[in-house]
Design an enzyme around this catalytic site. Structure first.
Site, PDB file in Angstrom:
ATOM      1  N   ASP A 151       6.989   3.968   3.353  1.00  0.00           N
ATOM      2  CA  ASP A 151       7.279   5.027   4.316  1.00  0.00           C
ATOM      3  C   ASP A 151       8.771   4.959   4.622  1.00  0.00           C
ATOM      4  OD1 ASP A 151       7.263   6.864   6.360  1.00  0.00           O
ATOM      5  OD2 ASP A 151       5.927   5.765   7.675  1.00  0.00           O
TER       6      ASP A 151
ATOM      7  N   ARG B 101     -10.038   1.057   6.923  1.00  0.00           N
ATOM      8  CA  ARG B 101      -9.602   0.424   5.670  1.00  0.00           C
ATOM      9  C   ARG B 101     -10.662   0.529   4.577  1.00  0.00           C
ATOM     10  NH1 ARG B 101      -4.797  -2.268   6.557  1.00  0.00           N
ATOM     11  NH2 ARG B 101      -4.541  -3.389   8.510  1.00  0.00           N
TER      12      ARG B 101
ATOM     13  N   PHE C 156       0.123  10.989   8.222  1.00  0.00           N
ATOM     14  CA  PHE C 156      -0.492   9.670   8.364  1.00  0.00           C
ATOM     15  C   PHE C 156      -1.817   9.617   7.607  1.00  0.00           C
ATOM     16  CE2 PHE C 156      -2.296   5.896  10.231  1.00  0.00           C
ATOM     17  CZ  PHE C 156      -1.184   5.063  10.215  1.00  0.00           C
TER      18      PHE C 156
ATOM     19  N   ASP D 181       0.815  -1.213   0.000  1.00  0.00           N
ATOM     20  CA  ASP D 181       0.000   0.000   0.000  1.00  0.00           C
ATOM     21  C   ASP D 181       0.848   1.262   0.000  1.00  0.00           C
ATOM     22  OD1 ASP D 181       0.912  -0.456   2.606  1.00  0.00           O
ATOM     23  OD2 ASP D 181      -1.046  -0.315   3.557  1.00  0.00           O
TER      24      ASP D 181
ATOM     25  N   ASP E 130      -4.908   1.501   7.120  1.00  0.00           N
ATOM     26  CA  ASP E 130      -5.564   1.548   8.426  1.00  0.00           C
ATOM     27  C   ASP E 130      -4.833   2.415   9.438  1.00  0.00           C
ATOM     28  OD1 ASP E 130      -3.291  -0.266   8.757  1.00  0.00           O
ATOM     29  OD2 ASP E 130      -4.167  -0.694  10.718  1.00  0.00           O
TER      30      ASP E 130
ATOM     31  N   LYS F  47       5.723   8.147   0.598  1.00  0.00           N
ATOM     32  CA  LYS F  47       5.848   9.391   1.370  1.00  0.00           C
ATOM     33  C   LYS F  47       7.137  10.104   1.021  1.00  0.00           C
ATOM     34  CE  LYS F  47       3.176   8.165   5.404  1.00  0.00           C
ATOM     35  NZ  LYS F  47       3.186   7.874   6.840  1.00  0.00           N
TER      36      LYS F  47
HETATM   37  P1  IMP Z   1       7.586   1.196   6.243  1.00  0.00           P
HETATM   38  O1  IMP Z   1       8.194  -0.111   6.675  1.00  0.00           O
HETATM   39  O2  IMP Z   1       7.924   2.311   7.213  1.00  0.00           O
HETATM   40  O3  IMP Z   1       7.917   1.584   4.816  1.00  0.00           O
HETATM   41  O4  IMP Z   1       6.029   1.077   6.403  1.00  0.00           O
HETATM   42  C1  IMP Z   1       5.266   0.385   5.522  1.00  0.00           C
HETATM   43  C2  IMP Z   1       3.994  -0.125   6.147  1.00  0.00           C
HETATM   44  O5  IMP Z   1       3.544   0.686   7.231  1.00  0.00           O
HETATM   45  C3  IMP Z   1       2.899  -0.066   5.125  1.00  0.00           C
HETATM   46  O6  IMP Z   1       2.774  -1.310   4.486  1.00  0.00           O
HETATM   47  C4  IMP Z   1       1.671   0.329   5.922  1.00  0.00           C
HETATM   48  O7  IMP Z   1       0.980  -0.833   6.354  1.00  0.00           O
HETATM   49  C5  IMP Z   1       2.187   1.065   7.121  1.00  0.00           C
HETATM   50  N1  IMP Z   1       2.094   2.541   6.967  1.00  0.00           N
HETATM   51  C6  IMP Z   1       3.104   3.420   6.750  1.00  0.00           C
HETATM   52  N2  IMP Z   1       2.658   4.683   6.650  1.00  0.00           N
HETATM   53  C7  IMP Z   1       1.322   4.617   6.813  1.00  0.00           C
HETATM   54  C8  IMP Z   1       0.247   5.609   6.795  1.00  0.00           C
HETATM   55  O8  IMP Z   1       0.442   6.819   6.603  1.00  0.00           O
HETATM   56  N3  IMP Z   1      -1.005   5.118   6.999  1.00  0.00           N
HETATM   57  C9  IMP Z   1      -1.290   3.800   7.189  1.00  0.00           C
HETATM   58  N4  IMP Z   1      -0.345   2.851   7.199  1.00  0.00           N
HETATM   59  C10 IMP Z   1       0.955   3.253   7.021  1.00  0.00           C
HETATM   60 MG    MG Z   2      -0.943  -1.078   8.270  1.00  0.00          MG
END
Ligand code: IMP
Ligand code: MG
Length: 182
Positions: A101, A164, A151, A98, A158, A130
């Protein structure tokens, strides 16, 4: 639910027309190749359904259940909830998530696939990325939209398992973040 959203970033019609473009690019890139899509649940379930119906190629799907978040912050460590992965030996793998980040989740998934799968290639596709101050731990090959570092929820995404099913992507307000905190 609507009252918990500060502002809407993308309505469903905007998302779907971007998916038309992404699906077109992906279909060109994978034409004639054995494709397996690895979809990261729960966050990508709506994205997966809408994107894959737009790709007119034979493909297989494997869904992985992965968790990395607690509240609105990445834990920086990811948990795989299943032990076995589909056999993708010699196949081209496209990971769907999805949102990118910190990039830690996607990097861990790519590392596991690279180490265990014997895939012919591994690429990734995210609906949202992001814009961060710091650098993400990995890059994605296909990106739907670049968003500010806030966020967001809806269209599969979610906050503590809420929101969701919103049909759009929106920024969650501070009050709702506090109310659903755990
Ligand atoms: P990362 O490991 O920091 O890149 O985070 C990735 C996962 O964190 C994604 O697959 C999402 O499930 C969750 N996530 C990161 N940012 C957001 C947000 O702004 N809203 C909701 N879920 C997020
Ligand atoms: Mg999540």
């Amino acid at each position: 639910m609507q009252g918990d959203i500060d502002r809407i970033l993308y309505h469903e019609t905007t998302i779907l027309s971007r998916l038309d473009e992404m699906a077109h690019t992906i279909a060109k890139d994978y034409e004639g190749k054995e494709l397996t899509v690895v979809s990261i649940l729960n966050g990508s379930f709506i994205f997966m359904a809408d994107l894959l119906r737009r790709i007119p190629l034979p493909l297989q799907i494997d869904s992985w259940s992965v968790s990395s978040y607690h509240g609105t912050k990445s834990k920086g460590r990811i948990e795989f909830r299943q032990n076995s992965i589909a056999d993708v030996t010699g196949r081209h793998v496209l990971i769907l998530d999805d949102i990118l980040d910190s990039g830690l989740t996607l990097r861990a998934i790519k590392d596991r696939l690279a180490a265990e799968s014997g895939a012919a290639s591994i690429r990734s596709c995210v609906l949202l990325r992001k814009k961060l101050q710091r650098e993400a731990a990995t890059v994605a090959d296909y990106v739907g939209f670049e968003i500010p570092d806030e966020f967001v929820v809806g269209y599969g995404l979610d906050y503590n398992e809420q929101y969701r099913n919103l049909p759009y992507i929106g920024v969650l307000n501070e009050e709702a973040i506090r109310r659903h905190a755990r």
